[in-house]
Design a protein around this motif. Structure first.
Motif, PDB file in Angstrom:
ATOM      1  N   GLY A 199      60.794  40.943  43.657  1.00 32.57           N
ATOM      2  CA  GLY A 199      60.033  40.296  44.259  1.00 32.57           C
ATOM      3  C   GLY A 199      58.474  40.118  43.865  1.00 32.57           C
ATOM      4  N   PRO A 200      57.391  39.760  44.481  1.00 31.32           N
ATOM      5  CA  PRO A 200      56.118  39.727  43.764  1.00 31.32           C
ATOM      6  C   PRO A 200      55.635  41.092  43.545  1.00 31.32           C
ATOM      7  CG  PRO A 200      56.287  38.272  45.794  1.00 31.32           C
ATOM      8  CD  PRO A 200      57.531  39.101  45.778  1.00 31.32           C
ATOM      9  N   HIS A 201      56.106  42.294  44.250  1.00 28.86           N
ATOM     10  CA  HIS A 201      55.204  43.586  43.938  1.00 28.86           C
ATOM     11  C   HIS A 201      56.485  44.547  43.532  1.00 28.86           C
ATOM     12  CE1 HIS A 201      51.630  42.368  46.200  1.00 28.86           C
ATOM     13  NE2 HIS A 201      52.272  41.846  46.908  1.00 28.86           N
ATOM     14  N   GLY A 202      57.252  43.855  42.732  1.00 31.92           N
ATOM     15  CA  GLY A 202      58.338  44.925  41.835  1.00 31.92           C
ATOM     16  C   GLY A 202      57.483  45.692  40.879  1.00 31.92           C
ATOM     17  N   CYS A 203      58.228  46.764  40.786  1.00 26.97           N
ATOM     18  CA  CYS A 203      57.451  47.695  39.829  1.00 26.97           C
ATOM     19  C   CYS A 203      57.034  47.274  38.346  1.00 26.97           C
ATOM     20  CB  CYS A 203      58.396  49.020  39.583  1.00 26.97           C
ATOM     21  SG  CYS A 203      57.875  50.189  38.327  1.00 26.97           S
ATOM     22  N   GLU A 204      55.766  47.168  38.135  1.00 26.41           N
ATOM     23  CA  GLU A 204      55.292  46.462  36.806  1.00 26.41           C
ATOM     24  C   GLU A 204      55.733  47.435  35.535  1.00 26.41           C
ATOM     25  OE1 GLU A 204      50.861  46.943  36.140  1.00 26.41           O
ATOM     26  OE2 GLU A 204      51.282  46.828  38.235  1.00 26.41           O
ATOM     27  N   GLY A 205      56.025  48.506  35.876  1.00 21.55           N
ATOM     28  CA  GLY A 205      56.412  49.589  34.695  1.00 21.55           C
ATOM     29  C   GLY A 205      57.905  49.733  34.636  1.00 21.55           C
ATOM     30  N   ALA A 206      58.672  48.779  35.154  1.00 25.16           N
ATOM     31  CA  ALA A 206      60.169  49.053  35.272  1.00 25.16           C
ATOM     32  C   ALA A 206      60.865  49.207  33.846  1.00 25.16           C
ATOM     33  CB  ALA A 206      61.004  47.957  35.869  1.00 25.16           C
ATOM     34  N   ALA A 207      60.359  48.689  32.862  1.00 27.44           N
ATOM     35  CA  ALA A 207      60.872  48.451  31.499  1.00 27.44           C
ATOM     36  C   ALA A 207      60.543  49.778  30.761  1.00 27.44           C
ATOM     37  CB  ALA A 207      60.301  47.003  30.796  1.00 27.44           C
ATOM     38  N   LEU A 208      59.311  50.236  31.016  1.00 25.48           N
ATOM     39  CA  LEU A 208      58.861  51.381  30.512  1.00 25.48           C
ATOM     40  C   LEU A 208      59.645  52.532  30.997  1.00 25.48           C
ATOM     41  CD1 LEU A 208      57.025  53.001  28.628  1.00 25.48           C
ATOM     42  CD2 LEU A 208      55.243  52.759  30.360  1.00 25.48           C
ATOM     43  N   ARG A 231      30.366  50.456  44.291  1.00 21.56           N
ATOM     44  CA  ARG A 231      29.165  50.467  43.095  1.00 21.56           C
ATOM     45  C   ARG A 231      28.474  49.530  43.719  1.00 21.56           C
ATOM     46  NH1 ARG A 231      33.929  49.726  39.850  1.00 21.56           N
ATOM     47  NH2 ARG A 231      34.521  51.667  38.575  1.00 21.56           N
ATOM     48  N   ALA A 232      26.837  49.513  43.222  1.00 18.36           N
ATOM     49  CA  ALA A 232      25.729  48.814  43.433  1.00 18.36           C
ATOM     50  C   ALA A 232      25.973  47.318  43.156  1.00 18.36           C
ATOM     51  CB  ALA A 232      24.630  49.297  42.867  1.00 18.36           C
ATOM     52  N   SER A 233      26.941  47.197  41.963  1.00 19.53           N
ATOM     53  CA  SER A 233      27.131  45.822  41.424  1.00 19.53           C
ATOM     54  C   SER A 233      28.285  45.266  42.304  1.00 19.53           C
ATOM     55  CB  SER A 233      27.566  45.857  39.859  1.00 19.53           C
ATOM     56  OG  SER A 233      28.681  46.765  39.745  1.00 19.53           O
ATOM     57  N   GLY A 234      28.998  46.116  43.150  1.00 19.65           N
ATOM     58  CA  GLY A 234      30.168  45.703  44.027  1.00 19.65           C
ATOM     59  C   GLY A 234      31.286  45.773  43.192  1.00 19.65           C
ATOM     60  N   ALA A 235      32.583  45.539  43.903  1.00 20.04           N
ATOM     61  CA  ALA A 235      34.048  45.760  43.469  1.00 20.04           C
ATOM     62  C   ALA A 235      34.391  44.332  42.752  1.00 20.04           C
ATOM     63  CB  ALA A 235      35.041  46.016  44.622  1.00 20.04           C
ATOM     64  N   PRO A 236      35.344  44.585  41.855  1.00 20.56           N
ATOM     65  CA  PRO A 236      35.826  43.389  41.342  1.00 20.56           C
ATOM     66  C   PRO A 236      36.403  42.277  42.343  1.00 20.56           C
ATOM     67  CG  PRO A 236      36.773  45.305  40.231  1.00 20.56           C
ATOM     68  CD  PRO A 236      35.711  45.565  41.424  1.00 20.56           C
ATOM     69  N   THR A 237      36.195  41.053  42.175  1.00 19.30           N
ATOM     70  CA  THR A 237      36.800  40.012  43.079  1.00 19.30           C
ATOM     71  C   THR A 237      38.419  40.263  42.997  1.00 19.30           C
ATOM     72  OG1 THR A 237      36.966  38.355  41.396  1.00 19.30           O
ATOM     73  CG2 THR A 237      34.761  38.696  42.476  1.00 19.30           C
ATOM     74  N   PRO A 238      38.957  39.615  44.149  1.00 17.85           N
ATOM     75  CA  PRO A 238      40.241  39.392  44.390  1.00 17.85           C
ATOM     76  C   PRO A 238      40.989  38.643  42.908  1.00 17.85           C
ATOM     77  CG  PRO A 238      39.390  38.939  46.366  1.00 17.85           C
ATOM     78  CD  PRO A 238      38.271  39.143  45.419  1.00 17.85           C
ATOM     79  N   GLU A 239      40.087  37.609  42.485  1.00 20.96           N
ATOM     80  CA  GLU A 239      40.896  36.869  41.422  1.00 20.96           C
ATOM     81  C   GLU A 239      40.639  37.654  39.976  1.00 20.96           C
ATOM     82  OE1 GLU A 239      39.830  32.604  39.649  1.00 20.96           O
ATOM     83  OE2 GLU A 239      38.098  33.472  40.231  1.00 20.96           O
ATOM     84  N   GLU A 240      39.548  38.255  40.107  1.00 23.68           N
ATOM     85  CA  GLU A 240      39.562  39.550  38.702  1.00 23.68           C
ATOM     86  C   GLU A 240      40.517  40.297  38.846  1.00 23.68           C
ATOM     87  OE1 GLU A 240      34.599  39.475  37.861  1.00 23.68           O
ATOM     88  OE2 GLU A 240      35.405  40.883  39.197  1.00 23.68           O
ATOM     89  N   ARG A 241      41.084  40.756  40.107  1.00 23.56           N
ATOM     90  CA  ARG A 241      42.001  41.913  40.104  1.00 23.56           C
ATOM     91  C   ARG A 241      43.362  41.260  39.608  1.00 23.56           C
ATOM     92  NH1 ARG A 241      39.021  43.847  44.537  1.00 23.56           N
ATOM     93  NH2 ARG A 241      40.356  42.573  46.234  1.00 23.56           N
ATOM     94  N   VAL A 242      43.616  40.201  40.100  1.00 27.54           N
ATOM     95  CA  VAL A 242      44.640  39.305  39.664  1.00 27.54           C
ATOM     96  C   VAL A 242      44.772  39.018  38.259  1.00 27.54           C
ATOM     97  CG1 VAL A 242      45.902  37.101  39.712  1.00 27.54           C
ATOM     98  CG2 VAL A 242      45.017  37.951  41.728  1.00 27.54           C
ATOM     99  N   HIS A 243      43.625  38.724  37.460  1.00 31.52           N
ATOM    100  CA  HIS A 243      43.721  38.687  35.988  1.00 31.52           C
ATOM    101  C   HIS A 243      43.955  39.899  35.411  1.00 31.52           C
ATOM    102  CE1 HIS A 243      40.958  35.034  36.555  1.00 31.52           C
ATOM    103  NE2 HIS A 243      42.147  34.466  36.664  1.00 31.52           N
ATOM    104  N   ALA A 244      43.214  41.108  35.923  1.00 36.21           N
ATOM    105  CA  ALA A 244      43.502  42.409  35.295  1.00 36.21           C
ATOM    106  C   ALA A 244      44.838  42.564  35.383  1.00 36.21           C
ATOM    107  CB  ALA A 244      42.825  43.553  36.120  1.00 36.21           C
ATOM    108  N   HIS A 245      45.632  42.485  36.446  1.00 34.34           N
ATOM    109  CA  HIS A 245      47.264  42.574  36.660  1.00 34.34           C
ATOM    110  C   HIS A 245      47.974  41.754  35.499  1.00 34.34           C
ATOM    111  CE1 HIS A 245      51.231  41.954  37.993  1.00 34.34           C
ATOM    112  NE2 HIS A 245      51.193  43.444  38.278  1.00 34.34           N
TER     113      HIS A 245
END
Length: 430
Positions: A372-381, A72-86
């Motif tokens: 570990g750090p990238h275990g499935c976030e939807g495991a409980a669901l 996008r013209a506004s740029g992609a979300p920053t790495p920090e914003e992606r961590v917060h979104a997660h």
């Protein structure tokens, strides 16, 4: 250099023809870690698979999301914003949040059984996928799910095109037809979701679904930018039903092949409320044998049977030296067949997940949802949906395979371990 052993005749061509057989041979003949080709290694046993998945600094997950942020013209979300979104997304996916919404999940699993035509052989994966898509999209977006479901289905089609086997591996910057289709569907989904985000924010009625959790301000980082929310949702939307659909195929196949186990599930499920919407987390917890059966099927047939990591620096693994830039393939399929972790590993035995009193037990490694750090976030669901789907199916039906010497499906390993073309028959238990 002290490299892992190479499997005799274990060429990449042989691997491409029959990856499961070569993976088993590598584990049996070479041990914990073996070399597929220069710079490509496979971790085959439970301890080493867990070690790689937990050592994020040495073996990070490659930065190649299926649905990368849109340009996008506004740029992609920053790495920090992606961590917060997660982190915001996880507020709606953690076990406590799933437990509070069991009464919303259970009706979707009951609808699947209601709609299964009885007395005829049915290719079952498409209706499973539709049912689980409705459940997953509703879990994420509640009353806005009907408007987003068609776009979620198109995202799934884009995913299937991207993971389809190909003779060529194109650089990421080449706009192949599959990638262009992916981008179009991602844009369409995002533009359908954008007015929903704005309406909820302007009205103050944020909702209690996963999207609502992402719209709430956090004491740590305040409000998430709109683009960070929009870019983080296509992947999890598809994940809520794509991987569970593969797992459900294997589970229903085992209900057909092991009628005694199916009968025990049916006995447990008989105690569920007649109205699925009245189902609670206490009812789910009471399905102990059903949960054990689900875990055992996932042990034998992990839908994500092979995970990719890349080394950032020269490091040691199982006493071997692994150079920086190497690819390490983590294989839950063979790790779950490690006899040191699971006695009689090829035997279907749900009871291994229960102790003598019939309570849940946790023997051996279980990597079907990663770790570990990238275990499935939807495991409980996923576990809640699969357990309820299994219980509702066994409660209503005897499941059987079509007659004949040939199986009514074939196993695929690209993009996950699945029973493609699976045909099953349901007859009422009366």
């Amino acid at each position: 250099m002290n490299e892992p052993p190479r499997l005799p005749e274990g060429s990449f061509a042989a691997w491409s023809r029959d990856r499961l057989t070569v993976a088993r041979r590598g584990a049996d003949e070479c041990g914990d870690v073996w070399r597929l080709e220069p710079g490509v290694y496979v971790t085959a046993t439970a301890g080493q698979c867990e070690a790689v998945l937990r050592r994020e600094q040495d073996f990070p997950k490659p930065p190649s999301p299926l649905f990368p942020p849109l340009k996008r013209a506004s740029g992609a979300p920053t790495p920090e914003e992606r961590v917060h979104a997660h982190a915001a997304r996880m507020r709606g996916l953690r076990p406590q949040a799933v437990a509070a919404r069991i009464g919303e999940i259970a009706p979707g699993t009951a609808r699947f059984t209601d709609q299964w035509p009885t007395g005829q052989d049915v290719e079952i994966l498409p209706p499973i996928r539709r049912a689980l898509a409705e459940i997953g999209v509703r879990y994420l977006f509640s009353e806005d799910a009907p408007a987003l479901l068609p776009f979620a289905s198109q995202l799934f089609q884009a995913r299937e095109l991207l993971v389809r086997p190909s003779r060529w591996v194109w650089p990421r910057w080449i706009p192949t037809p599959a990638r262009r289709f992916r981008t179009r569907q991602q844009v369409a989904f995002t533009e359908a979701l954008r007015p929903i985000v704005r309406r909820r924010r302007s009205s103050g009625r944020l909702g209690h679904d996963v999207l609502g959790q992402m719209l709430r301000p956090s004491p740590r980082y305040g409000l998430l930018p709109e683009e960070a929310i929009l870019d983080s949702l296509p992947g999890i939307t598809v994940a809520t039903f794509e991987t569970p659909s593969r797992a459900a195929g294997w589970i229903l196949l085992h209900l057909a092949r092991y009628p005694r186990a199916a009968g025990l599930v049916a006995e447990e499920a008989a105690l569920l409320p007649a109205d699925p919407a009245a189902t609670t987390s206490a009812h789910l917890d009471s399905l102990r044998y059903t949960q054990a059966l689900v875990r055992e099927v996932l042990r034998l047939h992990p839908p994500s049977w092979l995970l990719t990591r890349r080394t950032t620096r020269r490091t040691q693994l199982a006493g071997y030296t692994i150079d920086a830039g190497s690819t390490v393939l983590v294989c839950p399929y063979t790790a779950h067949r490690d006899a040191r972790e699971h006695p009689e590993p090829d035997r279907f035995q749900p009871e291994r997940w229960l102790d003598d009193a019939g309570s849940p037990a946790r023997p051996g490694a279980f990597l079907s949802f990663g770790t570990g750090p990238h275990g499935c976030e939807g495991a409980a669901l996923a576990m809640a949906v699969l357990t309820l789907l299994t219980a509702q199916t066994a409660r209503r039906y005897h499941v059987s395979e079509p007659p004949g010497p040939e199986p009514g499906y074939h196993v695929t390993t690209f993009g996950g371990l699945a029973t493609e073309g699976l045909r099953l028959r349901a007859t009422s238990r009366g």
